[in-house]
Design a protein around this motif. Structure first.
Motif, PDB file in Angstrom:
ATOM      1  N   CYS A  59      32.923  33.515  34.518  1.00 15.92           N
ATOM      2  CA  CYS A  59      33.571  33.703  36.052  1.00 15.92           C
ATOM      3  C   CYS A  59      34.763  34.397  35.415  1.00 15.92           C
ATOM      4  CB  CYS A  59      33.503  32.407  36.377  1.00 15.92           C
ATOM      5  SG  CYS A  59      31.962  31.898  36.870  1.00 15.92           S
ATOM      6  N   ASP A  60      35.629  34.199  35.183  1.00 14.49           N
ATOM      7  CA  ASP A  60      37.398  34.593  34.902  1.00 14.49           C
ATOM      8  C   ASP A  60      37.076  36.254  34.869  1.00 14.49           C
ATOM      9  OD1 ASP A  60      38.229  32.097  34.821  1.00 14.49           O
ATOM     10  OD2 ASP A  60      38.562  31.611  32.355  1.00 14.49           O
ATOM     11  N   ASP A  61      36.225  36.589  33.680  1.00 17.11           N
ATOM     12  CA  ASP A  61      36.238  37.847  33.344  1.00 17.11           C
ATOM     13  C   ASP A  61      35.338  38.513  34.834  1.00 17.11           C
ATOM     14  OD1 ASP A  61      37.213  38.016  30.997  1.00 17.11           O
ATOM     15  OD2 ASP A  61      34.731  37.847  29.911  1.00 17.11           O
ATOM     16  N   TYR A  62      34.463  37.768  35.652  1.00 14.82           N
ATOM     17  CA  TYR A  62      34.196  38.538  36.315  1.00 14.82           C
ATOM     18  C   TYR A  62      34.796  38.443  37.826  1.00 14.82           C
ATOM     19  CZ  TYR A  62      30.990  39.916  40.959  1.00 14.82           C
ATOM     20  OH  TYR A  62      30.901  40.259  42.383  1.00 14.82           O
ATOM     21  N   VAL A  63      35.714  37.492  37.929  1.00 11.95           N
ATOM     22  CA  VAL A  63      36.891  37.611  38.917  1.00 11.95           C
ATOM     23  C   VAL A  63      37.884  38.970  38.869  1.00 11.95           C
ATOM     24  CG1 VAL A  63      38.578  35.808  40.483  1.00 11.95           C
ATOM     25  CG2 VAL A  63      36.241  34.891  40.295  1.00 11.95           C
ATOM     26  N   GLU A  64      38.088  38.929  37.767  1.00 15.70           N
ATOM     27  CA  GLU A  64      39.442  39.371  37.462  1.00 15.70           C
ATOM     28  C   GLU A  64      39.233  40.990  37.355  1.00 15.70           C
ATOM     29  OE1 GLU A  64      42.656  40.828  35.781  1.00 15.70           O
ATOM     30  OE2 GLU A  64      42.418  39.550  36.189  1.00 15.70           O
ATOM     31  N   TRP A  65      37.235  41.246  37.366  1.00 15.18           N
ATOM     32  CA  TRP A  65      36.921  42.579  37.754  1.00 15.18           C
ATOM     33  C   TRP A  65      36.891  42.908  38.915  1.00 15.18           C
ATOM     34  CZ3 TRP A  65      32.572  44.025  39.769  1.00 15.18           C
ATOM     35  CH2 TRP A  65      32.345  44.998  40.028  1.00 15.18           C
ATOM     36  N   TYR A  66      36.345  41.913  39.435  1.00 11.50           N
ATOM     37  CA  TYR A  66      36.568  42.204  41.609  1.00 11.50           C
ATOM     38  C   TYR A  66      37.032  42.613  42.045  1.00 11.50           C
ATOM     39  CZ  TYR A  66      34.201  41.093  45.470  1.00 11.50           C
ATOM     40  OH  TYR A  66      33.604  40.695  46.982  1.00 11.50           O
ATOM     41  N   ASN A  67      38.345  41.606  41.807  1.00 11.29           N
ATOM     42  CA  ASN A  67      39.487  41.874  42.314  1.00 11.29           C
ATOM     43  C   ASN A  67      40.541  43.227  42.238  1.00 11.29           C
ATOM     44  OD1 ASN A  67      39.020  39.463  43.569  1.00 11.29           O
ATOM     45  ND2 ASN A  67      39.965  37.833  42.872  1.00 11.29           N
ATOM     46  N   HIS A  68      40.761  43.351  41.039  1.00 10.71           N
ATOM     47  CA  HIS A  68      41.614  44.328  40.173  1.00 10.71           C
ATOM     48  C   HIS A  68      40.674  45.441  39.745  1.00 10.71           C
ATOM     49  CE1 HIS A  68      44.521  41.186  40.079  1.00 10.71           C
ATOM     50  NE2 HIS A  68      43.638  39.904  39.770  1.00 10.71           N
ATOM     51  N   ILE A  69      39.506  45.292  39.549  1.00 12.67           N
ATOM     52  CA  ILE A  69      39.352  46.351  39.068  1.00 12.67           C
ATOM     53  C   ILE A  69      38.173  47.847  39.899  1.00 12.67           C
ATOM     54  CG2 ILE A  69      37.746  48.419  36.821  1.00 12.67           C
ATOM     55  CD1 ILE A  69      38.803  45.526  34.884  1.00 12.67           C
ATOM     56  N   HIS A  70      37.429  46.861  40.938  1.00  6.62           N
ATOM     57  CA  HIS A  70      36.273  46.637  41.583  1.00  6.62           C
ATOM     58  C   HIS A  70      37.046  47.746  42.616  1.00  6.62           C
ATOM     59  CE1 HIS A  70      32.697  47.735  43.503  1.00  6.62           C
ATOM     60  NE2 HIS A  70      32.956  46.675  44.185  1.00  6.62           N
ATOM     61  N   HIS A  71      36.769  48.638  43.100  1.00  8.55           N
ATOM     62  CA  HIS A  71      37.224  49.416  43.862  1.00  8.55           C
ATOM     63  C   HIS A  71      35.543  49.086  45.825  1.00  8.55           C
ATOM     64  CE1 HIS A  71      40.410  51.866  42.146  1.00  8.55           C
ATOM     65  NE2 HIS A  71      39.724  51.611  41.220  1.00  8.55           N
ATOM     66  N   HIS A  72      36.265  48.428  46.607  1.00  8.70           N
ATOM     67  CA  HIS A  72      35.552  48.282  47.698  1.00  8.70           C
ATOM     68  C   HIS A  72      35.473  49.176  49.063  1.00  8.70           C
ATOM     69  CE1 HIS A  72      35.261  43.829  46.525  1.00  8.70           C
ATOM     70  NE2 HIS A  72      36.129  44.642  45.148  1.00  8.70           N
ATOM     71  N   SER A  73      34.044  49.684  48.784  1.00  8.51           N
ATOM     72  CA  SER A  73      33.522  50.680  50.379  1.00  8.51           C
ATOM     73  C   SER A  73      34.038  49.748  51.202  1.00  8.51           C
ATOM     74  CB  SER A  73      32.244  50.939  49.884  1.00  8.51           C
ATOM     75  OG  SER A  73      31.774  49.902  50.474  1.00  8.51           O
ATOM     76  N   SER A  74      33.770  48.081  51.464  1.00  4.43           N
ATOM     77  CA  SER A  74      34.741  48.309  52.351  1.00  4.43           C
ATOM     78  C   SER A  74      35.970  47.765  53.086  1.00  4.43           C
ATOM     79  CB  SER A  74      33.725  46.295  52.910  1.00  4.43           C
ATOM     80  OG  SER A  74      34.254  45.601  51.905  1.00  4.43           O
ATOM     81  N   LEU A  75      36.716  48.592  51.348  1.00  2.00           N
ATOM     82  CA  LEU A  75      38.143  48.708  51.844  1.00  2.00           C
ATOM     83  C   LEU A  75      38.268  49.794  51.478  1.00  2.00           C
ATOM     84  CD1 LEU A  75      39.452  45.470  49.697  1.00  2.00           C
ATOM     85  CD2 LEU A  75      39.214  45.328  51.706  1.00  2.00           C
ATOM     86  N   PRO A 126      40.828  44.705  46.423  1.00  3.67           N
ATOM     87  CA  PRO A 126      40.988  43.583  46.945  1.00  3.67           C
ATOM     88  C   PRO A 126      42.791  43.163  46.703  1.00  3.67           C
ATOM     89  CG  PRO A 126      39.398  42.631  46.987  1.00  3.67           C
ATOM     90  CD  PRO A 126      39.657  44.111  45.801  1.00  3.67           C
ATOM     91  N   GLU A 127      43.454  43.446  45.376  1.00  2.68           N
ATOM     92  CA  GLU A 127      44.235  43.206  44.700  1.00  2.68           C
ATOM     93  C   GLU A 127      45.318  44.475  45.176  1.00  2.68           C
ATOM     94  OE1 GLU A 127      47.598  43.191  40.747  1.00  2.68           O
ATOM     95  OE2 GLU A 127      45.754  44.473  41.049  1.00  2.68           O
ATOM     96  N   GLN A 128      44.844  45.566  45.521  1.00  2.12           N
ATOM     97  CA  GLN A 128      45.797  46.635  46.296  1.00  2.12           C
ATOM     98  C   GLN A 128      45.926  46.127  47.752  1.00  2.12           C
ATOM     99  OE1 GLN A 128      43.255  49.869  44.919  1.00  2.12           O
ATOM    100  NE2 GLN A 128      44.907  50.375  43.323  1.00  2.12           N
ATOM    101  N   VAL A 129      44.882  46.088  48.142  1.00  8.23           N
ATOM    102  CA  VAL A 129      45.314  45.052  50.107  1.00  8.23           C
ATOM    103  C   VAL A 129      46.176  44.831  50.262  1.00  8.23           C
ATOM    104  CG1 VAL A 129      43.955  45.261  51.908  1.00  8.23           C
ATOM    105  CG2 VAL A 129      43.128  46.786  50.314  1.00  8.23           C
TER     106      VAL A 129
END
Length: 100
Positions: free
Chosen positions: A4-20, A25-28
């Motif tokens: 969960c920690d690894d996934y949340v880290e990836w999701y918020n800091h590495i994954h570039h969201h198409s809806s954003l 999310p961190e950049q926004v």
């Protein structure tokens, strides 16, 4: 817990969201996207200047993330106490994005 920690880290800091619009999310949330937009726009401007024929719709513009994103948006007919809090879940704080 580690997954969960690894996934949340990836999701918020590495994954570039198409809806954003390709931002994380961190950049926004932190406003870092403003600097990134300037770099992206400079690259698009350079490409357009060098090869305008490749852009049939004219000068390209970087798409900005939405001003507001909500999983559980506050309904228009919500009680005033909910609207004043800015969120419809009592343990969350409201986050407002800075405009460019």
């Amino acid at each position: 817990m580690r997954w969960c920690d690894d996934y949340v880290e990836w999701y918020n800091h590495i994954h570039h969201h198409s809806s954003l619009e390709g931002f994380t999310p961190e950049q926004v949330f932190t406003g870092q996207y403003v600097d990134i937009v300037q770099v992206r726009q400079a690259a698009l401007d350079t490409a357009f200047t060098m090869h305008p024929e490749r852009f049939s719709r004219g000068r390209p513009l970087v798409k900005l993330p939405p001003r507001e994103v909500a999983i559980n948006p506050i309904p228009d007919d919500a009680e005033p106490s909910i609207v004043d809090q800015g969120v419809n879940f009592p343990t969350l704080q409201r986050a407002i994005l800075k405009a460019i």
